[in-house]
Design an enzyme around this catalytic site. Structure first.
Site, PDB file in Angstrom:
ATOM      1  N   THR A  51     -10.638   2.855  17.174  1.00  0.00           N
ATOM      2  CA  THR A  51     -11.711   1.930  16.796  1.00  0.00           C
ATOM      3  C   THR A  51     -11.939   0.875  17.881  1.00  0.00           C
ATOM      4  OG1 THR A  51     -12.561   0.682  14.894  1.00  0.00           O
ATOM      5  CG2 THR A  51     -10.277   0.255  15.491  1.00  0.00           C
ATOM      6  N   TYR A 105      -4.572   5.645  18.119  1.00  0.00           N
ATOM      7  CA  TYR A 105      -4.666   6.903  17.367  1.00  0.00           C
ATOM      8  C   TYR A 105      -6.122   7.275  17.172  1.00  0.00           C
ATOM      9  CZ  TYR A 105      -0.294   4.868  15.455  1.00  0.00           C
ATOM     10  OH  TYR A 105       0.914   4.252  15.268  1.00  0.00           O
ATOM     11  N   PRO A 115     -23.355   3.610   7.110  1.00  0.00           N
ATOM     12  CA  PRO A 115     -23.617   2.565   8.119  1.00  0.00           C
ATOM     13  C   PRO A 115     -22.387   2.348   9.010  1.00  0.00           C
ATOM     14  CG  PRO A 115     -24.259   1.812   5.934  1.00  0.00           C
ATOM     15  CD  PRO A 115     -23.552   3.120   5.745  1.00  0.00           C
ATOM     16  N   GLY A 116     -22.621   2.193  10.299  1.00  0.00           N
ATOM     17  CA  GLY A 116     -21.507   1.906  11.215  1.00  0.00           C
ATOM     18  C   GLY A 116     -20.881   3.149  11.833  1.00  0.00           C
ATOM     19  N   ASN A 121       0.840  -1.217   0.000  1.00  0.00           N
ATOM     20  CA  ASN A 121       0.000   0.000   0.000  1.00  0.00           C
ATOM     21  C   ASN A 121       0.865   1.253   0.000  1.00  0.00           C
ATOM     22  OD1 ASN A 121      -2.592   1.147  -0.042  1.00  0.00           O
ATOM     23  ND2 ASN A 121      -2.484   1.603   2.139  1.00  0.00           N
ATOM     24  N   SER A 170      -5.768   1.706  17.523  1.00  0.00           N
ATOM     25  CA  SER A 170      -6.702   2.679  16.958  1.00  0.00           C
ATOM     26  C   SER A 170      -7.829   2.957  17.935  1.00  0.00           C
ATOM     27  CB  SER A 170      -7.281   2.100  15.665  1.00  0.00           C
ATOM     28  OG  SER A 170      -8.396   2.837  15.238  1.00  0.00           O
ATOM     29  N   LYS A 228      -7.251  -5.148  15.699  1.00  0.00           N
ATOM     30  CA  LYS A 228      -6.567  -4.279  16.672  1.00  0.00           C
ATOM     31  C   LYS A 228      -6.843  -4.763  18.099  1.00  0.00           C
ATOM     32  CE  LYS A 228      -4.711  -1.438  13.713  1.00  0.00           C
ATOM     33  NZ  LYS A 228      -3.294  -1.620  13.390  1.00  0.00           N
ATOM     34  N   TYR A 265     -11.452  -5.227  10.726  1.00  0.00           N
ATOM     35  CA  TYR A 265     -10.260  -4.403  10.951  1.00  0.00           C
ATOM     36  C   TYR A 265     -10.123  -4.072  12.430  1.00  0.00           C
ATOM     37  CZ  TYR A 265      -7.539  -0.137  11.491  1.00  0.00           C
ATOM     38  OH  TYR A 265      -6.642   0.800  11.941  1.00  0.00           O
TER      39      TYR A 265
HETATM   40  P1  NAD Z   1      -0.563   2.709   5.321  1.00  0.00           P
HETATM   41  O1  NAD Z   1      -1.313   1.680   4.557  1.00  0.00           O
HETATM   42  O2  NAD Z   1      -0.223   3.981   4.641  1.00  0.00           O
HETATM   43  O3  NAD Z   1       0.795   2.063   5.884  1.00  0.00           O
HETATM   44  C1  NAD Z   1       0.901   0.707   6.247  1.00  0.00           C
HETATM   45  C2  NAD Z   1       2.108   0.114   5.523  1.00  0.00           C
HETATM   46  O4  NAD Z   1       2.257  -1.257   5.889  1.00  0.00           O
HETATM   47  C3  NAD Z   1       1.978   0.159   4.002  1.00  0.00           C
HETATM   48  O5  NAD Z   1       3.103   0.835   3.454  1.00  0.00           O
HETATM   49  C4  NAD Z   1       1.942  -1.322   3.595  1.00  0.00           C
HETATM   50  O6  NAD Z   1       2.593  -1.531   2.344  1.00  0.00           O
HETATM   51  C5  NAD Z   1       2.656  -2.003   4.746  1.00  0.00           C
HETATM   52  N1  NAD Z   1       2.275  -3.398   4.989  1.00  0.00           N
HETATM   53  C6  NAD Z   1       1.036  -3.917   5.149  1.00  0.00           C
HETATM   54  N2  NAD Z   1       1.114  -5.242   5.376  1.00  0.00           N
HETATM   55  C7  NAD Z   1       2.439  -5.574   5.371  1.00  0.00           C
HETATM   56  C8  NAD Z   1       3.150  -6.802   5.546  1.00  0.00           C
HETATM   57  N3  NAD Z   1       2.525  -7.956   5.754  1.00  0.00           N
HETATM   58  N4  NAD Z   1       4.506  -6.763   5.489  1.00  0.00           N
HETATM   59  C9  NAD Z   1       5.172  -5.618   5.259  1.00  0.00           C
HETATM   60  N5  NAD Z   1       4.533  -4.419   5.083  1.00  0.00           N
HETATM   61  C10 NAD Z   1       3.186  -4.411   5.130  1.00  0.00           C
HETATM   62  O7  NAD Z   1      -1.391   2.976   6.664  1.00  0.00           O
HETATM   63  P2  NAD Z   1      -1.238   4.128   7.760  1.00  0.00           P
HETATM   64  O8  NAD Z   1      -2.399   5.024   7.645  1.00  0.00           O
HETATM   65  O9  NAD Z   1       0.118   4.698   7.724  1.00  0.00           O
HETATM   66  O10 NAD Z   1      -1.450   3.266   9.081  1.00  0.00           O
HETATM   67  C11 NAD Z   1      -0.356   2.715   9.790  1.00  0.00           C
HETATM   68  C12 NAD Z   1      -0.884   1.916  10.976  1.00  0.00           C
HETATM   69  O11 NAD Z   1      -1.663   2.761  11.812  1.00  0.00           O
HETATM   70  C13 NAD Z   1      -1.787   0.740  10.578  1.00  0.00           C
HETATM   71  O12 NAD Z   1      -1.516  -0.333  11.452  1.00  0.00           O
HETATM   72  C14 NAD Z   1      -3.182   1.284  10.829  1.00  0.00           C
HETATM   73  O13 NAD Z   1      -4.099   0.266  11.122  1.00  0.00           O
HETATM   74  C15 NAD Z   1      -2.937   2.178  12.030  1.00  0.00           C
HETATM   75  N6  NAD Z   1      -3.943   3.254  12.157  1.00  0.00           N
HETATM   76  C16 NAD Z   1      -4.158   4.099  11.096  1.00  0.00           C
HETATM   77  C17 NAD Z   1      -5.130   5.092  11.201  1.00  0.00           C
HETATM   78  C18 NAD Z   1      -5.394   6.028  10.048  1.00  0.00           C
HETATM   79  O14 NAD Z   1      -6.427   6.682  10.059  1.00  0.00           O
HETATM   80  N7  NAD Z   1      -4.524   6.140   9.056  1.00  0.00           N
HETATM   81  C19 NAD Z   1      -5.864   5.225  12.380  1.00  0.00           C
HETATM   82  C20 NAD Z   1      -5.608   4.353  13.437  1.00  0.00           C
HETATM   83  C21 NAD Z   1      -4.641   3.370  13.321  1.00  0.00           C
HETATM   84  C1  UD1 Z   2     -12.144   5.893  10.226  1.00  0.00           C
HETATM   85  C2  UD1 Z   2     -12.227   4.390  10.329  1.00  0.00           C
HETATM   86  C3  UD1 Z   2     -11.880   3.958  11.747  1.00  0.00           C
HETATM   87  C4  UD1 Z   2     -10.526   4.496  12.167  1.00  0.00           C
HETATM   88  C5  UD1 Z   2     -10.573   6.008  12.064  1.00  0.00           C
HETATM   89  C6  UD1 Z   2      -9.239   6.604  12.466  1.00  0.00           C
HETATM   90  C7  UD1 Z   2     -13.956   3.954   8.654  1.00  0.00           C
HETATM   91  C8  UD1 Z   2     -15.372   3.528   8.406  1.00  0.00           C
HETATM   92  N1  UD1 Z   2     -13.577   4.018   9.955  1.00  0.00           N
HETATM   93  O1  UD1 Z   2     -13.250   6.349  10.929  1.00  0.00           O
HETATM   94  O2  UD1 Z   2     -11.857   2.553  11.833  1.00  0.00           O
HETATM   95  O3  UD1 Z   2     -10.242   4.133  13.502  1.00  0.00           O
HETATM   96  O4  UD1 Z   2     -10.884   6.362  10.697  1.00  0.00           O
HETATM   97  O5  UD1 Z   2      -8.633   7.279  11.461  1.00  0.00           O
HETATM   98  O6  UD1 Z   2     -13.186   4.171   7.726  1.00  0.00           O
HETATM   99  N2  UD1 Z   2     -17.261  11.593   6.236  1.00  0.00           N
HETATM  100  C9  UD1 Z   2     -18.070  12.205   5.308  1.00  0.00           C
HETATM  101  N3  UD1 Z   2     -17.791  12.016   3.980  1.00  0.00           N
HETATM  102  C10 UD1 Z   2     -16.748  11.242   3.545  1.00  0.00           C
HETATM  103  C11 UD1 Z   2     -15.914  10.618   4.515  1.00  0.00           C
HETATM  104  C12 UD1 Z   2     -16.217  10.793   5.850  1.00  0.00           C
HETATM  105  O7  UD1 Z   2     -19.027  12.897   5.653  1.00  0.00           O
HETATM  106  O8  UD1 Z   2     -16.561  11.103   2.315  1.00  0.00           O
HETATM  107  C13 UD1 Z   2     -17.530  11.804   7.679  1.00  0.00           C
HETATM  108  C14 UD1 Z   2     -17.817  10.548   8.468  1.00  0.00           C
HETATM  109  O9  UD1 Z   2     -19.190  10.246   8.470  1.00  0.00           O
HETATM  110  C15 UD1 Z   2     -17.287  10.933   9.851  1.00  0.00           C
HETATM  111  C16 UD1 Z   2     -16.132  11.877   9.552  1.00  0.00           C
HETATM  112  O10 UD1 Z   2     -16.357  12.359   8.225  1.00  0.00           O
HETATM  113  O11 UD1 Z   2     -18.272  11.636  10.574  1.00  0.00           O
HETATM  114  C17 UD1 Z   2     -14.764  11.212   9.607  1.00  0.00           C
HETATM  115  O12 UD1 Z   2     -14.796  10.047   8.772  1.00  0.00           O
HETATM  116  P1  UD1 Z   2     -13.464   9.202   8.472  1.00  0.00           P
HETATM  117  O13 UD1 Z   2     -12.401  10.123   8.023  1.00  0.00           O
HETATM  118  O14 UD1 Z   2     -13.860   8.081   7.564  1.00  0.00           O
HETATM  119  O15 UD1 Z   2     -13.015   8.660   9.905  1.00  0.00           O
HETATM  120  P2  UD1 Z   2     -13.834   7.773  10.979  1.00  0.00           P
HETATM  121  O16 UD1 Z   2     -15.246   7.637  10.624  1.00  0.00           O
HETATM  122  O17 UD1 Z   2     -13.543   8.351  12.311  1.00  0.00           O
END
Ligand code: NAD
Ligand code: UD1
Length: 339
Positions: free
Chosen positions: A126, A176, A293-294, A35, A124, A152, A148
């Site tokens: 979540t 986070y 939804p959700g 990714n 997360s 976690k 997902y």
């Molecule tokens: P991202 O997808 O940009 O980064 C994750 C990276 O992990 C990618 O570069 C992917 O190629 C690599 N990867 C996945 N599976 C792998 C494997 N089996 N071996 C080696 N590399 C692998 O995602 P991000 O937004 O930077 O998120 C990083 C972490 O934080 C994740 O664990 C995600 O669940 C967690 N997290 C993200 C958010 C968010 O909103 N972005 C919120 C809460 C938690």
């Molecule tokens: C997402 C993840 C959640 C993760 C969190 C942290 C989903 C369904 N959930 O949730 O698991 O822990 O990020 O980063 O992806 N919204 C709109 N229009 C859009 C997109 C979003 O109105 O096109 C609204 C949503 O309804 C919400 C807010 O914006 O109220 C934030 O949405 P989003 O950025 O997807 O984050 P989370 O819902 O918090």
């Protein structure tokens, strides 16, 4: 310290690489690029002025992971690697359980075998599920509403169990809230593949002309303006939280610590549209559609524990989050070049 950053080519990992280097540590990255793209690495090296080895391998490959840990002589690991799209996890649950759990188990086995027992894990908000009301405190019971989220919850439990079996582990579970924004240079940022699922990257693509308008998912929630409210945190503040956690692990008595990384201040969807419009200098188009939804009405952290125990707090404002996202997106309208 010598720090291995898994998933370090991804969104949050890449910003953390810069922060960890900036704190004076050495960094190596492991990522299978499922990714992300290797074209981020020269940018990270330019921004940091350091060379950053990238190991391209799937952490589910136990032999390759074991070799990496054997040869790396690391003091600590920050574990970001994993799949993270909620909707995709509902459609393909086995892919999520398989990758997120097996990569972590493979990593833990290799770390345990070679005496690397300091780990910072990307959890997360979540894991607070949909039962309690915010502000969320770390002591609340955990649950999830999709595969997902369950990965976690399960990985947090695996890590607690590992530390019971061997209390010499030092593990930080970082929950986070909603990471957004980009490095202030505009050289690195969030680059989702396909249609963005999340609010900020979608808004950024509307602003740059790749999408027509934002769909606002519902305006009948019990919030200030009826739209959903979230605790958005600048990715550079989040990255700083990892360095604080890494350093705390060296001095804390208990094996496992759980910290929320959030600002404690919720922002609505319409407030975010207004802030992003200010950053861009024109009104961004949107239409209100049905709820997703959700979704829950409101999610925000109680960040007190991290503020006190890590001596860390999120400092950047929503306007800075939007300005930095916009700099990244306008300088890189199509994201990273292919490697
Ligand atoms: P991202 O997808 O940009 O980064 C994750 C990276 O992990 C990618 O570069 C992917 O190629 C690599 N990867 C996945 N599976 C792998 C494997 N089996 N071996 C080696 N590399 C692998 O995602 P991000 O937004 O930077 O998120 C990083 C972490 O934080 C994740 O664990 C995600 O669940 C967690 N997290 C993200 C958010 C968010 O909103 N972005 C919120 C809460 C938690
Ligand atoms: C997402 C993840 C959640 C993760 C969190 C942290 C989903 C369904 N959930 O949730 O698991 O822990 O990020 O980063 O992806 N919204 C709109 N229009 C859009 C997109 C979003 O109105 O096109 C609204 C949503 O309804 C919400 C807010 O914006 O109220 C934030 O949405 P989003 O950025 O997807 O984050 P989370 O819902 O918090």
């Amino acid at each position: 310290m010598r720090v291995l950053i898994t998933g370090g080519a991804g969104y949050i990992g890449s910003h953390t690489v810069l922060h960890v280097l900036g704190a004076g540590h050495d960094v190596e990255v492991v990522d299978d690029l499922r990714n992300s793209t290797a074209s981020i690495m020269p940018r990270l090296e330019d921004l940091s002025g350091r060379s950053i080895p990238l190991h391209v391998l799937d952490l589910c490959d136990r032999d390759a992971t074991d070799r990496l840990i054997t040869e790396g002589n690391f003091d600590a690991v920050i574990h970001f690697a994993g799949l993270k799209a909620v909707g995709e996890s509902v459609a393909q649950p086995l892919d999520y359980y398989d990758n997120n759990l097996n990569s972590t188990i493979s990593l833990l086995r290799a770390m345990g075998r070679h005496g690397v027992r300091h780990l910072v894990f990307s959890s997360s908000a979540t894991v607070y599920g949909d039962t309690a009301l915010p502000p969320f405190q770390e002591k609340l019971p955990t649950s999830a509403t999709n595969p997902y989220g369950w990965t976690k919850v399960m990985i947090e439990q695996i890590l607690r169990d590992v530390a019971v079996a061997d209390p010499s582990w030092r593990i930080a579970l970082l929950r986070y809230f909603n990471p957004v924004g980009a490095h202030e240079s505009g050289q690195i940022g969030e680059d989702p593949q396909g249609t963005p699922n999340n609010l900020m990257p979608y808004l950024a693509q509307v602003a740059v002309g790749r999408r027509e308008r934002l769909a606002v998912y519902g305006n009948d929630y019990p919030t200030v303006d009826g739209t959903g409210m979230r605790d958005y945190i600048h990715v550079m503040d989040l990255a700083a939280g990892h360095v604080a956690a890494l350093q705390a692990l060296g001095r804390l008595e208990e094996s496992v610590h759980t910290w929320n990384l959030g600002t404690g201040k919720p922002t609505s969807v319409l407030q975010m549209v207004a802030a992003f419009s200010r950053a861009v200098g024109r009104d961004l188009p949107y239409e209100v559609v049905a709820r997703r939804p959700g979704d829950i009405a409101e999610s925000y952290a109680d960040p007190h524990l991290a503020n006190v125990e890590l001596n860390w707090r999120a400092r950047r404002s929503v306007d800075e989050m939007c300005a930095d996202t916009w700099r990244w997106q306008s300088l890189n309208p199509d994201g990273y070049p292919d490697a």
